[in-house]
Design an enzyme around this catalytic site. Sequence first.
Site, PDB file in Angstrom:
ATOM      1  NE  ARG A  13      -2.977  -0.247   3.346  1.00  0.00           N
ATOM      2  CZ  ARG A  13      -3.810   0.413   4.136  1.00  0.00           C
ATOM      3  NH1 ARG A  13      -4.987   0.828   3.680  1.00  0.00           N
ATOM      4  NH2 ARG A  13      -3.481   0.652   5.386  1.00  0.00           N
ATOM      5  CG  ASP A  14       3.575   4.366   1.552  1.00  0.00           C
ATOM      6  OD1 ASP A  14       3.234   5.109   0.607  1.00  0.00           O
ATOM      7  OD2 ASP A  14       4.170   4.797   2.560  1.00  0.00           O
ATOM      8  CB  VAL A  15       5.033   0.391  -3.882  1.00  0.00           C
ATOM      9  CG1 VAL A  15       6.224   0.292  -4.831  1.00  0.00           C
ATOM     10  CG2 VAL A  15       4.691  -0.973  -3.305  1.00  0.00           C
ATOM     11  CB  THR A  59       2.759   8.281  -0.767  1.00  0.00           C
ATOM     12  OG1 THR A  59       3.227   7.688   0.462  1.00  0.00           O
ATOM     13  CG2 THR A  59       3.493   9.598  -0.988  1.00  0.00           C
TER      14      THR A  59
END
Length: 222
Positions: A13-15, A59
């Site tokens: 969920r935050d690559v 992000t």
Amino acid sequence: RALHDADPPVIHRDVKSANVLLDANLDARLGDFGLALRVPKANAGAGAAAATPAAPAGTLGYLDPAYVTPESLSTKTDVFSFGILLLEIISGRRAIDVQHSPPSVVEWAVPLLRKGKVASLFDPRVAPPRDPATRKDLAALAASCVRSCRERRPSMADIVQRLVVLSKAVSAKVWNGLADGLAVVGNPCAVVDIQKTISKRAAASNRAESERESTSALAFDD
């Protein structure tokens, strides 16, 4: 890939570039699993306790536009973020950069790809792959990851397979030379000279390849 192949799959969920770390061998490692979630099994028993779905998170600039509700979370959410990361690596631009217009790397890159201007997508400071077909394949891979229709995005397993093939066609001499130079040169000015030399060679290579490259449009759809 290992995360998505787990049972149940783990979605990061935050690559993003800030969460990609390099070890001593310059091998990339994905970090910061603070937002990671395990996807519940589809065949969970009716008597199993239902966990409260987590709200969408990520992000700005990397977040999948299709991820608007907890139920819309998918492994393809990470694929979209990876596509943004790949565009950053290829172009040298940030996911969101207000100094450029448009500020979004996707909104900037996709029109170029549709017009067949693949050479314009690559970072002018680094020599791109010499083979025009390899450049197109890299661009097409990034474009496929950021499709608005998530069902048409590749899986991480497919992405890994394609990158393995492409890695054999991409020369790493420029990067190896820079790494060697940074390792043995103690004078910062000398390092700058190395970087200037690489930039000049990359610019000359870009001009030469742009003249030879076909102007046919790269097939891309949403």
